[in-house]
Scaffold this motif. Sequence first.
Motif, PDB file in Angstrom:
ATOM      1  N   GLN A  24       3.272   1.379  -0.208  1.00 37.06           N
ATOM      2  CA  GLN A  24       3.827   0.469   0.784  1.00 37.06           C
ATOM      3  C   GLN A  24       2.836   0.158   1.896  1.00 37.06           C
ATOM      4  OE1 GLN A  24       6.667  -1.269   0.646  1.00 37.06           O
ATOM      5  NE2 GLN A  24       6.896  -0.386  -1.400  1.00 37.06           N
ATOM      6  N   THR A  28       1.573  -3.612   2.746  1.00 35.37           N
ATOM      7  CA  THR A  28       1.691  -4.185   4.091  1.00 35.37           C
ATOM      8  C   THR A  28       0.354  -4.734   4.568  1.00 35.37           C
ATOM      9  OG1 THR A  28       3.508  -2.693   4.658  1.00 35.37           O
ATOM     10  CG2 THR A  28       2.304  -3.703   6.482  1.00 35.37           C
ATOM     11  N   ARG A  31      -0.319  -8.004   2.747  1.00 37.48           N
ATOM     12  CA  ARG A  31       0.493  -9.111   3.259  1.00 37.48           C
ATOM     13  C   ARG A  31      -0.067  -9.655   4.568  1.00 37.48           C
ATOM     14  NH1 ARG A  31       5.067  -6.057   1.259  1.00 37.48           N
ATOM     15  NH2 ARG A  31       5.347  -5.094   3.316  1.00 37.48           N
TER      16      ARG A  31
END
Length: 325
Positions: A24, A28, A31
């Motif tokens: 994750q 992140t 992104r």
Amino acid sequence: MVGAGNLAFGAAALDRAAHIRADQSALTTLRRQGDAACIALWRGKPLMTPLSDGRARIEYLQMDHATLKDTPGSLIFLGIDQGSPRFAVDLSHLEIDLEDETRLDAFADLSVQRHKALPLESGFAELRGASPRLDPSEAAMAGTARALMEWHRRHRFCANCGAPSEMSMAGWQRDCPSCGANHYPRTDPVVIVLALRGNAVLMGRSPAWPEGLHSLLAGFVEPGETIGTAARREVFEEAGIRLGDVRIVRSQPWPFPASLMIGCVAEALSEEIIIDPVEIEEARWVSREEMVEVVAGRHPNLRPARQGAIARVLLDDWIAGHLTS
């Protein structure tokens, strides 16, 4: 691999970076990367923009685009494209006025849907028809995005206990919070057969297809079958033709909704056609010379498979002399 035909959705330029899907923190960071972008789909149709030379390009949305504000949990990580992170998102919740909703499910959907929140020249277009106009790597990414979106749409509930499941692994898995089962995107193998007898190829048509359209016979591989067994069964069931040896010559991902087309060539051991009217409307032998007229668009009543489809590429290879039984 034979011949030089261009198979749609088969380009392998994208690094899927599967090792990142469970990370994750890394997702992140990706992104937030300045060149990160997202392929948007509406009811299975990717957002694209027509170009002045007749081609088209995928219209990527930047990660801070207003339409993505409430979608971070539903973003699918596709991979890394030449260093740039690529994601996909389903925007089917956008309200779009439709002139004729039945066109969305048509074999050849030529309609384009637009939304005021998106770039003016862009629109959601059907991928099958648009794929020959797209860059091969973009078509492949859009195909992957569509296949995954369709899988999530059709598998919202756990196949083990029936409870609602949840997206995980950056879109490449669904987990059941009730029974703990994990579910993974499926791909359905399909055999598509270039059945040859002498100087002729076996062609058939489905009653749902546009008038005149003919293609190679095809069907899903059943449990317990080899590729060769499935090819022989399908051709016999649909047209009553027995096949000899079967060779695998090509394959193509086909995201409608999620198939792997396995292109085969085989020698037909019989000639008399006995069709199954439930499966197909017509089958016929077409000579190589006649098929040249068909693919050139000069035949009076036969139309070929569309550009980029494996059936068309197999036929082009056969016409060019690259494939024999």
